[in-house]
Design a protein around this motif. Structure first.
Motif, PDB file in Angstrom:
ATOM      1  N   PHE A  11      24.339 -29.368 -16.493  1.00 29.63           N
ATOM      2  CA  PHE A  11      24.029 -28.318 -15.523  1.00 29.63           C
ATOM      3  C   PHE A  11      23.838 -27.026 -16.297  1.00 29.63           C
ATOM      4  O   PHE A  11      24.640 -26.693 -17.157  1.00 29.63           O
ATOM      5  N   ALA A  28      29.833 -31.252 -10.071  1.00 32.33           N
ATOM      6  CA  ALA A  28      30.357 -31.614 -11.395  1.00 32.33           C
ATOM      7  C   ALA A  28      31.705 -32.320 -11.259  1.00 32.33           C
ATOM      8  O   ALA A  28      31.957 -33.338 -11.908  1.00 32.33           O
ATOM      9  N   VAL A  53      28.302 -28.266 -18.843  1.00 34.49           N
ATOM     10  CA  VAL A  53      27.750 -27.113 -18.134  1.00 34.49           C
ATOM     11  C   VAL A  53      27.433 -26.033 -19.146  1.00 34.49           C
ATOM     12  O   VAL A  53      28.268 -25.680 -19.980  1.00 34.49           O
ATOM     13  N   ILE A  69      34.678 -23.675 -15.030  1.00 27.51           N
ATOM     14  CA  ILE A  69      34.014 -24.891 -15.505  1.00 27.51           C
ATOM     15  C   ILE A  69      35.050 -25.874 -16.034  1.00 27.51           C
ATOM     16  O   ILE A  69      35.040 -27.051 -15.706  1.00 27.51           O
TER      17      ILE A  69
END
Length: 72
Positions: free
Chosen positions: A29, A45, A57, A67
């Motif tokens: 991503f 995710a 990511v 994240i």
């Protein structure tokens, strides 16, 4: 997109040949922190990681904690 919508999208996703996502895959991503795009991306995710997929990511360093918390 809420997590339920993400789950529904993943459930209906099929590979190129129509196989399910049983095979572990890698996802990347790429995002910028523009507000509304980060939460749905992280929900997706998280789901993929829970299913055993490898998720990476690429984004702003200010997103590093969020994240990491997603498992990506």
């Amino acid at each position: 997109m809420h997590e339920r919508q993400v789950a529904k999208s993943l459930k209906s996703f099929r590979g190129v040949r129509g196989d399910s996502m049983a095979k572990h895959r890698r996802f990347l991503f790429v995002t910028a922190e523009f507000g509304g795009n980060v939460p749905p991306m992280l929900a997706l995710a998280r789901r993929l990681v829970r299913r055993g997929h490898e998720v990476r990511v690429l984004g702003n360093s200010s997103l590093a904690g969020r994240i990491s918390d997603s498992g990506a």
